[in-house]
Design an enzyme around this catalytic site. Structure first.
Site, PDB file in Angstrom:
ATOM      1  N   HIS A 159       0.820  -1.209   0.000  1.00 14.58           N
ATOM      2  CA  HIS A 159       0.000   0.000   0.000  1.00 14.58           C
ATOM      3  C   HIS A 159       0.856   1.263   0.000  1.00 14.58           C
ATOM      4  O   HIS A 159       1.798   1.379   0.785  1.00 14.58           O
ATOM      5  CB  HIS A 159      -0.960   0.008   1.189  1.00 14.58           C
ATOM      6  CG  HIS A 159      -2.090   0.944   0.971  1.00 14.58           C
ATOM      7  ND1 HIS A 159      -1.968   2.290   1.188  1.00 14.58           N
ATOM      8  CD2 HIS A 159      -3.333   0.734   0.498  1.00 14.58           C
ATOM      9  CE1 HIS A 159      -3.106   2.876   0.872  1.00 14.58           C
ATOM     10  NE2 HIS A 159      -3.955   1.949   0.455  1.00 14.58           N
ATOM     11  N   PRO A 160       0.538   2.232  -0.874  1.00 15.69           N
ATOM     12  CA  PRO A 160       1.367   3.436  -0.997  1.00 15.69           C
ATOM     13  C   PRO A 160       1.398   4.315   0.249  1.00 15.69           C
ATOM     14  O   PRO A 160       2.350   5.076   0.431  1.00 15.69           O
ATOM     15  CB  PRO A 160       0.761   4.177  -2.190  1.00 15.69           C
ATOM     16  CG  PRO A 160      -0.616   3.646  -2.329  1.00 15.69           C
ATOM     17  CD  PRO A 160      -0.564   2.224  -1.832  1.00 15.69           C
ATOM     18  N   CYS A 161       0.399   4.211   1.118  1.00 16.06           N
ATOM     19  CA  CYS A 161       0.456   5.022   2.343  1.00 16.06           C
ATOM     20  C   CYS A 161       1.625   4.579   3.212  1.00 16.06           C
ATOM     21  O   CYS A 161       2.230   5.396   3.917  1.00 16.06           O
ATOM     22  CB  CYS A 161      -0.854   4.976   3.119  1.00 16.06           C
ATOM     23  SG  CYS A 161      -1.217   3.415   3.921  1.00 16.06           S
ATOM     24  N   GLN A 162       1.980   3.294   3.152  1.00 11.49           N
ATOM     25  CA  GLN A 162       3.136   2.817   3.909  1.00 11.49           C
ATOM     26  C   GLN A 162       4.425   3.388   3.343  1.00 11.49           C
ATOM     27  O   GLN A 162       5.322   3.755   4.090  1.00 11.49           O
ATOM     28  CB  GLN A 162       3.190   1.291   3.897  1.00 11.49           C
ATOM     29  CG  GLN A 162       2.072   0.666   4.693  1.00 11.49           C
ATOM     30  CD  GLN A 162       2.155  -0.829   4.679  1.00 11.49           C
ATOM     31  OE1 GLN A 162       2.454  -1.435   3.656  1.00 11.49           O
ATOM     32  NE2 GLN A 162       1.901  -1.428   5.819  1.00 11.49           N
ATOM     33  N   GLN A 197       4.624   7.006   4.449  1.00 12.52           N
ATOM     34  CA  GLN A 197       4.979   7.115   5.871  1.00 12.52           C
ATOM     35  C   GLN A 197       6.443   6.768   6.104  1.00 12.52           C
ATOM     36  O   GLN A 197       7.138   7.444   6.862  1.00 12.52           O
ATOM     37  CB  GLN A 197       4.080   6.213   6.719  1.00 12.52           C
ATOM     38  CG  GLN A 197       4.285   6.376   8.208  1.00 12.52           C
ATOM     39  CD  GLN A 197       3.920   7.776   8.677  1.00 12.52           C
ATOM     40  OE1 GLN A 197       2.838   8.259   8.394  1.00 12.52           O
ATOM     41  NE2 GLN A 197       4.831   8.438   9.379  1.00 12.52           N
TER      42      GLN A 197
END
Length: 149
Positions: A118-121, A124
């Site tokens: 997932h790109p949010c990881q 972050q």
């Protein structure tokens, strides 16, 4: 990470990817590569995700078989295989603070089913390490490729 940082360093990121993968090629700002382990081939596509402002690692899994000197490959969507890829001896291959959320999605560029971290990881992780330019991409690649390759 800003998109122009990614775009300006695609060649450098492709160079890092060549350390672990074969058949690495770029098309504008998308990087394609292959990685093999045992009888598994990973088809890897890396590109910039504009919404999350981070690189995105996507992959498909191919099962390789050789019979009568003829090699065939079959596309596999199997959670057991994903679990095998991201674990070693039953333990996660990455830092325990990281949950490698791997999901199956239609690839936003290619329109075919791919797994993705997932790109949010990614966003972050890059924010946490506070690196800039090609160093941030090298860190990102080394961190997440260690999960799969």
């Amino acid at each position: 990470m800003k998109e122009n940082v990614f775009e300006n360093n695609v060649a450098q990121l492709a160079h890092y990817i060549r350390h672990k993968c074969t058949n690495v090629r770029t098309e504008r700002t998308v990087i394609f590569a292959l990685a093999c382990r045992d009888n598994i081939q990973l088809e890897i596509v890396v590109f910039y995700h504009q919404t999350y402002a981070a690189p995105l690692l996507t992959f498909r899994i191919w099962q390789l078989q050789v019979s009568d000197d003829i090699e065939t490959r079959r596309l596999v969507f199997d959670q057991t295989l994903i679990d095998k890829l991201v674990t070693r001896n039953g333990s996660l291959r990455v830092d325990r603070r990281v949950d490698p959320a791997i999901t199956l999605v239609d690839h936003p560029v290619l329109g075919k089913p791919f797994y993705q971290l997932h790109p949010c990881q990614s966003a972050q992780l890059l924010e946490d390490v506070a690196l800039q330019g090609p160093e941030s991409l090298e860190f990102w690649w080394n961190f997440y490729s260690s999960v799969l390759i």
